[in-house]
Design an enzyme around this catalytic site. Structure first.
Site, PDB file in Angstrom:
ATOM      1  N   ARG A 239       0.748  -1.591  -0.328  1.00 58.41           N
ATOM      2  CA  ARG A 239       0.024   0.097  -0.266  1.00 58.41           C
ATOM      3  C   ARG A 239       0.780   1.200  -0.028  1.00 58.41           C
ATOM      4  NH1 ARG A 239      -3.750  -3.090  -1.196  1.00 58.41           N
ATOM      5  NH2 ARG A 239      -5.651  -3.243  -0.437  1.00 58.41           N
ATOM      6  N   GLU A 268      -3.606   7.455  -4.841  1.00 53.50           N
ATOM      7  CA  GLU A 268      -4.075   6.792  -6.020  1.00 53.50           C
ATOM      8  C   GLU A 268      -4.937   7.082  -7.005  1.00 53.50           C
ATOM      9  OE1 GLU A 268      -4.015   2.604  -5.540  1.00 53.50           O
ATOM     10  OE2 GLU A 268      -1.702   2.803  -4.989  1.00 53.50           O
ATOM     11  N   HIS A 287      -1.225   0.568 -10.178  1.00 54.63           N
ATOM     12  CA  HIS A 287      -2.208  -0.598  -8.747  1.00 54.63           C
ATOM     13  C   HIS A 287      -2.098  -1.832  -9.631  1.00 54.63           C
ATOM     14  CE1 HIS A 287      -3.789  -1.634  -4.507  1.00 54.63           C
ATOM     15  NE2 HIS A 287      -3.583  -2.170  -5.485  1.00 54.63           N
TER      16      HIS A 287
HETATM   17  C1  GLV Z   1      -5.370  -5.356  -3.851  1.00 53.73           C
HETATM   18  O1  GLV Z   1      -4.048  -4.579  -3.620  1.00 53.73           O
HETATM   19  C2  GLV Z   1      -5.585  -5.820  -3.321  1.00 53.73           C
HETATM   20  O2  GLV Z   1      -5.740  -5.764  -1.790  1.00 53.73           O
HETATM   21  O3  GLV Z   1      -6.143  -6.739  -2.863  1.00 53.73           O
END
Ligand code: GLV
Length: 331
Positions: A239, A268, A287
């Site tokens: 994260r 993000e 991401h």
């Molecule tokens: C993506 O970042 C997830 O947590 O699945």
């Protein structure tokens, strides 16, 4: 009895959506962008179940607006977008999707590590923009991988899968930090659990796999980058808020570390004018760690199973707050 009502905060793969629609009355948010908080609250108000994404904040305000809500099924392994204690206090079950995205995420960690180590973003851009003028003995020199040391911060499923790829593929020595020793990783990979400072000082590659919580927020700041090798490559697929991005940008700009590969940022999306996008030694993906056809289908299936179990009052296959068992909100 009438069918339960479910709000699905974005289109998810049909393998999951169809299962939900077979058992419930479904309202799917159709836009590419997430519903604004006030709209989310309004749409969830009369619902028994919610499929949320990591972009949807599920907090006490939303829960109070949805007195019938019995289950929040998060379409992600991370659940820092959900106020879990607030859900538990109201007897609302929370589910997530671990396991099914481990390999896809480890693949992206390795992809970013390789791209950053071998300056792929920079040299591919240079080539496209006309700066490839000849074969240069001293051009675009990167870092070797064979036999180097990998530091895994957070040796859970994804950390271990990343370590496995780099140990078996490139013979890397594995160091790790974790709340408890990981016997399997120590046996299979010869991994050594070390303190954080030792990991920073001794690793050629540092890959972050810890979850976001108050103890990991801004875990990486100027001091941590200073403790790393000047040749180190930093990778984050967990994260964004684990990293102080101004400190990372400074470390990349000043050569405190060699390069970084990021799949997550804070915020993000990261605005295109952000300095990190303009540093040649920083590779940023939007991401996408779990973004493969098979993985997203598996996430959708699991997400549907969690949701439907919560609606029935059964244990969730992947239950974030099993402490709610026996006091789940009744229908
Ligand atoms: C993506 O970042 C997830 O947590 O699945």
């Amino acid at each position: 009895m009438s069918r339960p009502k479910v709000f699905v905060a974005r289109r998810i793969p049909n393998v999951g959506l169809d299962r939900i629609a077979a058992a419930a009355e479904v309202d799917v948010w159709p836009d590419r962008l997430p519903p604004p908080a006030a709209v989310l609250r309004e749409r969830v108000a009369g619902c028994d179940g919610l499929v949320s994404l990591l972009t949807d904040r599920v907090d006490a305000g939303l829960l109070d607006a949805a007195p019938q809500l019995r289950v929040v099924s998060n379409f992600a392994v991370g659940f820092n977008n959900v106020d879990v204690p607030a859900c538990s206090a109201r007897g609302v079950c929370v589910g997530n999707t671990p396991g099914v995205l481990t390999d896809a995420t480890a693949d992206i960690a390795v992809t970013l590590l390789l791209a950053a180590a071998r300056r792929l973003g920079e040299c591919a851009t240079d080539a496209r923009e006309g700066r490839w003028v000849t074969w240069e003995p001293l051009g675009w020199l990167g870092q070797d991988l064979i036999g180097r040391t990998l530091g895994i911060v957070g040796m859970g499923r994804i950390g271990a899968a990343t370590a496995r790829r780099l140990h078996h593929g490139w013979g890397m020595k594995i160091l790790y930090t974790a709340r408890s020793p990981k016997d399997d990783a120590e046996r299979e990979l010869g991994a050594h659990r070390v303190d954080f400072d030792t990991l920073l000082a001794e690793s050629d590659f540092v890959s972050v796999h810890a979850d976001l919580n108050p103890t990991t927020n801004r875990l990486f700041g100027a001091d941590e980058f200073r403790k790393m090798k000047r040749t180190a490559v930093f990778v984050n697929t967990s994260r964004g808020p684990l990293v102080d991005q101004a400190a990372l940008a400074g470390a990349l700009r000043n050569g405190t570390i060699f390069a970084a590969g990021l799949d997550v940022t804070d915020p993000e999306p990261l605005p295109p004018e952000h300095e990190l996008f303009h540093l040649p030694n920083c590779v940023i993906a939007p991401h996408v760690a779990s973004a493969t056809v098979g993985t997203r289908d598996a996430m959708a299936r699991l997400c549907a199973e969690n949701l439907l179990a919560g609606l029935r009052g059964d244990p969730l296959p992947h239950w974030v707050n099993p402490d709610v068992a026996g006091r789940q909100r009744p229908r």
